[in-house]
Enzyme design. Structure first.
Site, PDB file in Angstrom:
ATOM      1  N   GLY A  35      -3.674  22.750  23.499  1.00  0.00           N
ATOM      2  CA  GLY A  35      -4.908  22.830  22.739  1.00  0.00           C
ATOM      3  C   GLY A  35      -4.842  21.974  21.486  1.00  0.00           C
ATOM      4  O   GLY A  35      -3.824  21.359  21.164  1.00  0.00           O
ATOM      5  N   ASN A  63       4.755  30.757  19.398  1.00  0.00           N
ATOM      6  CA  ASN A  63       4.727  31.275  20.760  1.00  0.00           C
ATOM      7  C   ASN A  63       6.140  31.276  21.324  1.00  0.00           C
ATOM      8  O   ASN A  63       6.861  30.292  21.205  1.00  0.00           O
ATOM      9  CB  ASN A  63       3.803  30.379  21.609  1.00  0.00           C
ATOM     10  N   THR A  88      -0.729  29.667  29.352  1.00  0.00           N
ATOM     11  CA  THR A  88       0.223  29.730  30.461  1.00  0.00           C
ATOM     12  C   THR A  88       0.074  31.026  31.231  1.00  0.00           C
ATOM     13  O   THR A  88       0.092  31.045  32.472  1.00  0.00           O
ATOM     14  CB  THR A  88       1.663  29.578  29.936  1.00  0.00           C
ATOM     15  N   SER A 119      -1.519  26.549  20.950  1.00  0.00           N
ATOM     16  CA  SER A 119      -0.259  27.140  21.368  1.00  0.00           C
ATOM     17  C   SER A 119      -0.207  28.612  20.969  1.00  0.00           C
ATOM     18  O   SER A 119      -0.497  28.969  19.830  1.00  0.00           O
ATOM     19  CB  SER A 119       0.909  26.391  20.712  1.00  0.00           C
ATOM     20  N   GLY A 120       0.143  29.456  21.926  1.00  0.00           N
ATOM     21  CA  GLY A 120       0.210  30.893  21.669  1.00  0.00           C
ATOM     22  C   GLY A 120      -1.065  31.631  21.989  1.00  0.00           C
ATOM     23  O   GLY A 120      -1.137  32.844  21.801  1.00  0.00           O
ATOM     24  N   SER A 147       5.997  28.648  24.748  1.00  0.00           N
ATOM     25  CA  SER A 147       4.991  27.603  24.546  1.00  0.00           C
ATOM     26  C   SER A 147       5.214  26.456  25.530  1.00  0.00           C
ATOM     27  O   SER A 147       6.322  25.932  25.661  1.00  0.00           O
ATOM     28  CB  SER A 147       5.074  27.076  23.111  1.00  0.00           C
ATOM     29  N   SER A 148       4.144  26.068  26.230  1.00  0.00           N
ATOM     30  CA  SER A 148       4.228  24.908  27.128  1.00  0.00           C
ATOM     31  C   SER A 148       4.280  23.645  26.285  1.00  0.00           C
ATOM     32  O   SER A 148       3.365  23.370  25.514  1.00  0.00           O
ATOM     33  CB  SER A 148       3.015  24.859  28.057  1.00  0.00           C
ATOM     34  N   GLU A 156      -4.254  20.780  17.901  1.00  0.00           N
ATOM     35  CA  GLU A 156      -3.183  21.184  16.994  1.00  0.00           C
ATOM     36  C   GLU A 156      -3.362  20.533  15.624  1.00  0.00           C
ATOM     37  O   GLU A 156      -3.633  19.327  15.538  1.00  0.00           O
ATOM     38  CB  GLU A 156      -1.807  20.818  17.570  1.00  0.00           C
TER      39      GLU A 156
END
Length: 979
Positions: free
Chosen positions: A386, A156, A109, A104-105, A159-160, A388
């Site tokens: 991704g 992020n 996206t 994330s980040g 973040s998705s 985590e």
């Protein structure tokens, strides 16, 4: 080998590292980040580092640089991988996919949006309206899905919180004609709870900040996010997100995609309902559970378009069927709160899935017949969470990391498969490559009866009270001997694990500790059937369509619903199968730091990401055989200038023979292998040596081309100038000839004209002939004057000369010169007929005495003496003397002045007849001409002209021009008289 990137920016392709080690990899990655090169290659994999700043590398100019180019013809870029996928789909008619992964980040996206932007920009060159509509909807769908599926986290701002796989369908011409979106594992727990510093989904804040007041009043909500329990944590955070502008953008995007007004209103009502649900509180009155703020029930009833008593009943009671009997079981406050939160999460998840489904209904390919329209090919874009690792890793992190294990397994398998297939196609011997096969970890999670998902499902199906601790015990029992699993019970000395709570898995990316707290509840994902019936029975058709299972009667026997783990496992297996049948391209995203700084590169953090993305493993796989390979024509095109046998073109039987000759000449024949269509180079040093020789030769070629081109430009400029000069000269000749012809035409018959052509208008001359025209006009004027004069008698000729002399002397000085009348000269006979005989006798006597030839001028005058007294006198001017006479004494001569003693003549500019004769002895004669003169008749001009003409004729006979003296005196004395 990517062009236009010198070694000061590091190696553009990690495969070309001198030594394949983590230290070398990280050093090269850091150097490229610091130099502003955020993209690199590992073979055909793009490594992307989040720059945390806007970069001007995505505009139309950049798109044109990558359009239709091969992967290594330009520096590394997302557009290069997007173009490679598009070309493979269009040229080879193969389905392709682009897999974007990273934590994330890391920029996943944004990467997916840039890829979509590129594909949209290079397609539909004919601007077909239907294709443009489909492209616009595909791009706008990102905006809508981000609003409802993305959130601000500590890592992020956008973040998705779901996985997304989009298929874009193309027709046989390569233009997009539709698409389909699959979503995976929405983080619905974020609806009711967020970590400190994080927000819920963007959609809530956009609604509160951007909706008009009238809409908020109809939804019974206020703008302050802190007024709602579910989102108040995020409402206290200051961020740079412009929720107001985003609300309008999302609303416009939904309209463009095709959402109706009623559908959009229903979306807002569901969001408002969830906010109101979060503010519901439950209390106890004796043994009865009740809702403390009942006004909210009425609001929720209105928003859901259902009955108020049904809403209250669903929140406080659960209907249970035992055989044919139906029992209403009252909730405890804890159960009611659980049911309320479960409803909020389920409503948001169902809303999100409905939005995805609605977009799919609109953008999917319709009425497409492959027999008529050609094969329908696909490019898939996977933007998924991704790997985590948090302090407290829950069920969601476990599913996400399992997903990454599956994708990593596919990644290694496909890379190895591609390598092996390419070696076999080219006839190069294949050498076995050792790599970490994470199938053992995938089996640990998904294996039937033994995997963690199976153990979790078994625990959820047990009768009675099942706890997370029971689930952990089941894991310890079945996985005690597994090398990649451990817990505190299995490792009593490991104090990093808590008893009855934690277990640890050794993933390919590292060890991760998971807490079992919440695993059972999240896997069951229990939503009471009463809520489903409540929402199905809504009078809102859009809301009703979201809950089709609500139509089942409570007494109907239904299958046990699949658990969240099983659903996710099945979706991952389906996704991997879908990707495996396509030609894959990869984008690996890396987050350089946690503080979103464009300058900071945290070595350890990036190293960890490189490990769990398997990037070094990927480099080793690519480097196990040959570091670089390229087709013969393209290799020759890049390096042919190195050898005299291949530059500028070779005459060998084939490109393969030419490449062999080139490499043999460079002494690299020992470090290469020749395939059927490609040359393979084993070590990067050989490639760098070729590049150095190429750079040296290119400089020389460029200088040569510059010299030739500059000479060509100079010759072209000379030819243009010479042609322009020839054209100019021809044009000038044409204009001169045209002018002369026109003059000749207009003045051709001037001799026969009454005025000898004075009325003829002269044509406008070209600039070059303006002086010539002046000379021509002068010649014409002289001819015209000569033509007029040649027919005059001698007396008339003398009068014309006198008038011309008068005009030259006095033009502009006096208004009337008497040019329009005949000049008689001797006016004494006409003005005084009574005394004319006396004047005749006197003039005859003077002629006899002074021998003058003719009388130039005579006139009665008024003489003014030095005492300012006026007396009547007469003036007689002959060709020899100036005589002053007394008319009262029969014109007796009073004074005789030889004309050669007259030095000048002064006249005034007015209408008077005043004349001053200047003499050498300064005894000037001042007179005023008079006699029988009409009011409009002036004799001053005649007097001046006659004298000037006479003096000029004398000068011509003697070779001098005494008229100049008189003329000069006239010119300089007139101003004196004026004053």
């Amino acid at each position: 080998m990517a062009e236009h990137e010198s070694l000061e920016f590091g190696k553009a392709d990690f495969v070309l590292l001198d030594n394949v080690s983590m230290e070398e990899f990280m050093s090269n990655l850091k150097l490229r980040f610091e130099k502003g090169r955020i993209y690199s290659y590992i073979g055909e994999v793009v490594v992307s580092v989040n720059p945390y700043r806007a970069m001007n590398i995505y505009g139309r100019d950049t798109i044109e640089q990558y359009k239709g180019r091969e992967l290594y013809e330009r520096p590394p870029h997302l557009f290069a991988i997007a173009d490679a996928a598009y070309k493979a789909m269009k040229r080879r008619n193969k389905d392709t996919c682009i897999v974007i992964s990273g934590e994330s980040g890391a920029g996943k996206t944004e990467a997916s949006k840039y890829i979509m932007q590129y594909i949209a920009a290079i397609t539909n060159p004919n601007q077909r309206a239907e294709v443009e509509r489909v492209k616009n909807m595909l791009l706008k769908s990102n905006c809508v899905l981000e609003a409802f599926g993305n959130a601000k986290t500590n890592r992020n701002d956008n973040s998705s919180r779901f996985g997304k796989y989009m298929d874009i369908n193309f027709d046989f011409k390569g233009d997009p004609i539709g698409g389909h979106i699959n979503n995976y594992l929405l983080e619905k727990s974020r609806v009711i709870f967020q970590q400190p510093g994080e927000r819920s989904f963007h959609s809530y804040y956009q609604l509160l900040k951007g909706a008009p007041d009238s809409l908020l009043r109809s939804l019974h909500i206020q703008r302050d996010p802190t007024a709602y329990n579910y989102i108040k944590v995020g409402g206290q955070i200051k961020s740079g997100i412009n929720d107001g502008a985003d609300f309008k953008a999302v609303a416009d995007a939904m309209k463009v995609i095709g959402f109706t007004g009623d559908e959009i209103q229903t979306v807002y009502k569901i969001l408002a309902t969830i906010l109101h649900l979060g503010n519901l509180t439950f209390g106890v009155d004796g043994d009865v559970t009740l809702i403390e703020n009942t006004k909210l029930v009425s609001v929720i009833r209105e928003l859901l378009s259902t009955k108020e008593e049904n809403v209250e009943k669903a929140l406080l009671y659960r209907t249970v069927a035992t055989g044919r009997d139906v029992i209403e079981k009252q909730h405890t406050t804890q159960e009611a709160s659980y049911g309320r939160d479960a409803l909020a999460k389920a409503m948001y998840e169902r809303l999100f899935c409905w939005i995805v489904g609605r977009i799919n209904d609109i953008i999917e390919v319709k009425n497409y017949d492959a027999r008529v329209h050609g094969k329908n090919t696909v490019i898939g874009v996977l933007d998924i969470y991704g790997f985590e690792i948090f302090q407290n890793n829950s069920f969601e992190q476990f599913c996400i990391n399992y997903c990454n294990e599956k994708l990593q397994q596919l990644f290694i398998q496909l890379v190895l498969k591609q390598e092996q297939e390419e070696y076999q196609r080219e006839g190069i011997p294949w050498k076995h490559i050792d790599y970490f096969n994470n199938q053992i970890i995938v089996d640990l999670v998904e294996q039937q009866h033994k995997g963690i998902f199976s153990v979790l499902d078994e625990a959820c199906m047990n009768v009675g009270k099942v706890t997370d601790e029971v689930f952990l015990q089941g894991l310890n029992g079945k996985l005690a001997k597994h090398a990649h699993y451990t817990s505190r019970k299995l490792s009593p000395t490991d104090k990093s694990l808590e008893f009855d709570r934690d277990f640890r898995i050794r993933h390919y990316a590292g060890d991760v500790v998971y807490s079992v707290v919440g695993f059972i509840d999240k896997n069951k994902d229990t939503l009471f059937q009463d809520f489903k019936r409540l929402l199905y029975n809504s009078s809102n058709p859009v809301l009703k369509g979201m809950w089709p299972e609500g139509k089942l009667s409570i007494t109907e026997v239904t299958k046990r619903p699949l658990t969240a783990a099983t659903l996710f496992k099945n979706s991952m297996i389906s996704l991997v199968e879908n990707l495996a049948c396509k030609e894959p391209y990869y984008v690996r995203c890396i987050k350089p730091n946690d503080v979103k700084s464009p300058l900071l590169f945290e070595q350890e953090r990036c190293r960890h990401q490189v490990e769990y993305l398997g990037l070094l493993e990927n480099v080793r796989v690519r480097r196990a055989g040959f570091a670089y390979r390229q087709t013969y024509p393209r290799f020759l095109q890049r390096y042919k200038m190195i050898s005299e046998f291949t530059w500028p073109n070779h005459d060998l039987p084939s490109d393969k023979d030419a490449v062999k000759r080139l490499l043999q000449g460079c002494g690299f024949d020992h470090d290469v292998a020749y395939g059927k269509t490609k040359v393979f180079i084993r070590t990067p040093r050989t490639l760098f040596s070729l590049e150095e020789q190429r750079v040296e030769m290119v400089q020389r070629i460029v200088l040569f081309l510059q010299k030739v081109w500059r000479g060509t430009i100079a010759r072209m400029r000379y030819r243009r100038m010479r042609a322009a000069l020839v054209i100019l000269q021809a044009y000038r000749r044409y204009k001169v000839k045209s002018y002369i012809r026109e003059v000749n035409r207009r003045f051709k018959n001037v001799r026969s004209m009454k005025d000898y052509g004075r009325h003829v208008k002269w044509p406008t001359p070209p600039k070059v002939l303006r002086k010539f025209e002046d000379a021509l006009r002068s010649i014409y004027n002289r001819w015209w004057a000569w033509t007029l004069i040649k027919g005059l008698s001698p007396e008339e000729a003398l009068q014309v000369r006198a008038k011309v002399a008068s005009l030259e002397a006095l033009k502009g000085q006096r208004a009337d010169l008497g040019l329009q009348r005949a000049w008689e000269g001797n006016y004494l006979k006409r003005d005084s007929p009574d005394t004319a005989s006396s004047f005749t006798l006197v003039s005859s006597e003077l002629q006899r005495k002074d021998k003058f030839m003719r009388v130039l001028f005579s006139c009665n005058v008024r003489k003014i003496n030095r005492f300012h007294k006026a007396e009547d006198r007469a003036v007689l001017i002959t060709d020899r003397h100036l005589y002053k006479m007394d008319p009262l004494k029969q014109y007796k001569p009073m004074k005789s002045i030889p004309l050669y003693n007259v030095t000048g003549l002064s006249v005034s500019p007015g209408k008077d007849q005043l004349v001053v004769f200047h003499t050498k002895d300064s005894r000037d004669l001042v007179v005023c001409l008079q006699g029988m003169v009409p009011a409009n008749e002036s004799r001053i001009g005649e007097l001046v002209g006659t004298l000037l003409s006479h003096f000029k004729s004398i000068g011509q006979m003697c070779g001098i021009d005494p008229s100049r003296r008189i003329m000069r005196q006239i010119e300089c004395t007139v101003p004196a008289v004026l004053t």
